[in-house]
Design a protein around this motif. Sequence first.
Motif, PDB file in Angstrom:
ATOM      1  N   THR A 171       0.840  -1.202   0.000  1.00  0.00           N
ATOM      2  CA  THR A 171       0.000   0.000   0.000  1.00  0.00           C
ATOM      3  C   THR A 171       0.873   1.249   0.000  1.00  0.00           C
ATOM      4  O   THR A 171       2.092   1.180   0.027  1.00  0.00           O
ATOM      5  CB  THR A 171      -0.919   0.013   1.237  1.00  0.00           C
ATOM      6  OG1 THR A 171      -0.103   0.001   2.409  1.00  0.00           O
ATOM      7  CG2 THR A 171      -1.827  -1.202   1.252  1.00  0.00           C
ATOM      8  N   ARG A 203       2.169   1.894  -4.551  1.00  0.00           N
ATOM      9  CA  ARG A 203       1.090   1.408  -5.407  1.00  0.00           C
ATOM     10  C   ARG A 203       1.123   1.939  -6.833  1.00  0.00           C
ATOM     11  O   ARG A 203       0.878   1.173  -7.776  1.00  0.00           O
ATOM     12  CB  ARG A 203      -0.276   1.721  -4.766  1.00  0.00           C
ATOM     13  CG  ARG A 203      -0.589   0.832  -3.584  1.00  0.00           C
ATOM     14  CD  ARG A 203      -2.068   0.798  -3.243  1.00  0.00           C
ATOM     15  NE  ARG A 203      -2.665   2.122  -3.132  1.00  0.00           N
ATOM     16  CZ  ARG A 203      -3.501   2.638  -4.030  1.00  0.00           C
ATOM     17  NH1 ARG A 203      -3.834   1.949  -5.097  1.00  0.00           N
ATOM     18  NH2 ARG A 203      -3.994   3.843  -3.856  1.00  0.00           N
ATOM     19  N   TYR A 263      -6.442   2.328 -10.278  1.00  0.00           N
ATOM     20  CA  TYR A 263      -7.714   3.004 -10.049  1.00  0.00           C
ATOM     21  C   TYR A 263      -8.798   2.086  -9.483  1.00  0.00           C
ATOM     22  O   TYR A 263      -9.486   2.436  -8.508  1.00  0.00           O
ATOM     23  CB  TYR A 263      -8.186   3.612 -11.374  1.00  0.00           C
ATOM     24  CG  TYR A 263      -9.347   4.573 -11.265  1.00  0.00           C
ATOM     25  CD1 TYR A 263      -9.538   5.362 -10.134  1.00  0.00           C
ATOM     26  CD2 TYR A 263     -10.240   4.714 -12.321  1.00  0.00           C
ATOM     27  CE1 TYR A 263     -10.591   6.252 -10.055  1.00  0.00           C
ATOM     28  CE2 TYR A 263     -11.306   5.605 -12.255  1.00  0.00           C
ATOM     29  CZ  TYR A 263     -11.474   6.372 -11.120  1.00  0.00           C
ATOM     30  OH  TYR A 263     -12.528   7.256 -11.050  1.00  0.00           O
ATOM     31  N   GLU A 303      -9.128   1.399  -5.754  1.00  0.00           N
ATOM     32  CA  GLU A 303      -9.486   2.585  -4.977  1.00  0.00           C
ATOM     33  C   GLU A 303     -10.992   2.844  -4.962  1.00  0.00           C
ATOM     34  O   GLU A 303     -11.479   3.671  -4.191  1.00  0.00           O
ATOM     35  CB  GLU A 303      -8.768   3.810  -5.546  1.00  0.00           C
ATOM     36  CG  GLU A 303      -7.251   3.709  -5.442  1.00  0.00           C
ATOM     37  CD  GLU A 303      -6.519   4.825  -6.160  1.00  0.00           C
ATOM     38  OE1 GLU A 303      -5.321   5.001  -5.900  1.00  0.00           O
ATOM     39  OE2 GLU A 303      -7.149   5.524  -6.990  1.00  0.00           O
ATOM     40  N   THR A 331      -9.919   9.706  -7.212  1.00  0.00           N
ATOM     41  CA  THR A 331      -9.450   9.043  -5.989  1.00  0.00           C
ATOM     42  C   THR A 331      -7.969   9.281  -5.710  1.00  0.00           C
ATOM     43  O   THR A 331      -7.416   8.669  -4.797  1.00  0.00           O
ATOM     44  CB  THR A 331      -9.695   7.532  -6.083  1.00  0.00           C
ATOM     45  OG1 THR A 331      -9.040   7.031  -7.256  1.00  0.00           O
ATOM     46  CG2 THR A 331     -11.180   7.215  -6.162  1.00  0.00           C
ATOM     47  N   LYS A 332      -7.352  10.136  -6.458  1.00  0.00           N
ATOM     48  CA  LYS A 332      -5.926  10.394  -6.237  1.00  0.00           C
ATOM     49  C   LYS A 332      -5.675  10.887  -4.808  1.00  0.00           C
ATOM     50  O   LYS A 332      -6.358  11.766  -4.299  1.00  0.00           O
ATOM     51  CB  LYS A 332      -5.421  11.452  -7.233  1.00  0.00           C
ATOM     52  CG  LYS A 332      -3.951  11.814  -7.029  1.00  0.00           C
ATOM     53  CD  LYS A 332      -3.522  12.941  -7.948  1.00  0.00           C
ATOM     54  CE  LYS A 332      -2.084  13.372  -7.638  1.00  0.00           C
ATOM     55  NZ  LYS A 332      -1.639  14.507  -8.479  1.00  0.00           N
ATOM     56  N   GLN A 353      -6.143   9.302  -2.029  1.00  0.00           N
ATOM     57  CA  GLN A 353      -6.997   8.698  -1.019  1.00  0.00           C
ATOM     58  C   GLN A 353      -6.520   7.276  -0.701  1.00  0.00           C
ATOM     59  O   GLN A 353      -6.049   6.577  -1.599  1.00  0.00           O
ATOM     60  CB  GLN A 353      -8.452   8.657  -1.502  1.00  0.00           C
ATOM     61  CG  GLN A 353      -9.051  10.017  -1.809  1.00  0.00           C
ATOM     62  CD  GLN A 353     -10.444   9.939  -2.381  1.00  0.00           C
ATOM     63  OE1 GLN A 353     -11.099   8.894  -2.305  1.00  0.00           O
ATOM     64  NE2 GLN A 353     -10.921  11.028  -2.950  1.00  0.00           N
ATOM     65  N   LEU A 411      -6.790   3.176   0.221  1.00  0.00           N
ATOM     66  CA  LEU A 411      -7.716   2.129  -0.210  1.00  0.00           C
ATOM     67  C   LEU A 411      -8.852   2.008   0.786  1.00  0.00           C
ATOM     68  O   LEU A 411      -8.619   2.016   2.010  1.00  0.00           O
ATOM     69  CB  LEU A 411      -6.991   0.781  -0.313  1.00  0.00           C
ATOM     70  CG  LEU A 411      -6.038   0.561  -1.486  1.00  0.00           C
ATOM     71  CD1 LEU A 411      -5.448  -0.845  -1.409  1.00  0.00           C
ATOM     72  CD2 LEU A 411      -6.739   0.763  -2.821  1.00  0.00           C
TER      73      LEU A 411
END
Length: 429
Positions: A154, A158, A355, A358, A422-423, A425, A427
Amino acid sequence: MFTGSWVRNFSQGIWLMTFPSITPMQRRLVLLAAVLGWMFDGLEMGIFPLIARPALQQMQNGVPDDTFVGHWTGIITALFLLGAALGGVVFGWLGDKIGRVRALSASILTYSLFTGLVYFVQTPAQLGALRFLAALGMGGEWALGVALVMEIWTGASRPMLAGVIGAAGNAGFLLSSLVGLSAPVTTTSWRWVALAGAAPALLTFFIRMFVPESPAWTKATEGVRAKPLREIFSAELWKRTVVASLLCGIVLIVTWGLVQWLPSWADQLTNSQNHSAKAWTQFWSALGAMAGCLLGAWLAEICGRRMGYFLLCVASLGSCIAFFNMESQYGMAFLAFTFLVGGLSAAFYGLIPLYLPELFPARVRATAQGLCYNIGRVLAAAGALQMGALMGYFHGDYAKAGEMISLIYILGMVVIWFAPETKGQPLPD
């Protein structure tokens, strides 16, 4: 291509433990198993473009009829994509039910054995049936491998890993082209190429013995009766499921309805007299795709997921239109464009593994990824059939048919803006 800090974060991440129960060595084994799984997945997918034309020509007694070849190539490709779609859902569901590792082993064993059995086929229908069955495993392997790696690795590592995921699959595609370069794939030799596809079955023993289960999945499902299919269509997640499926479908339509046909186009342009043309076309397409996957992950991290996808649609459409309007002859210009189109069209496979995880929580992640990516394959099956139909409409002209298929990128430029950004953020748990 990647920034210095990004590469440092990735290398440091190899030695940092995300979960107390997972040792650094186990994390590296997870990555190795997944990379090998994706690489062999790409190898299996790359076999068919090499053997399709000579196999189908043999099945019509060696008569060079591109209408027959195009018709059956479209049908077999569509069967493969439908099998992959079904396999993605089934094995993804298994991954959320019984664990990533056990389901991953079963998926790899499935695609290996059924690819090897292609050696024995006698008719196009038999070839299509075995490609469908092999695809069940290939569709499952992608969703399971992505979920396992992204849950154990993570943070800062990632984005780089997303690029590695896509590049590994295309490395396998490149290996299949080297097989074609080492010996001509003809109407008398194509069966041996298919038989080599059984080799990845050995990987399942390594996975079952040494690869640990995802602690994130274990925690998320502890004491909970998972209902992943129901949840991904719940009021909370159904919009993400639909949009993600469309985004994957647009990418896969071009891959399977256009890029996978380039070796056959090269074979046609050389009148089947240059047996290395198919392999060289596949080689440069795969080499471009490996670079493109790293580009896609980098672009998504720099520009954001939505803008990255949009820019890739614009660049891919432009490269396809330029390629299919160039002078139609096989040579260095053809291979250069193959590298460019292969790279830009495959760059999405660096963005998508970053992507999709996420968008969905751990308890349903494998199912959601399997469903979205493989609903995309159902749409791509329609694209493959459409390419076959367009080949008939344009009297075997790959360039005109390919240009029509590439227009699907326009839809991608619109759909991406309905997806969440979602950049930055973490998981979802």
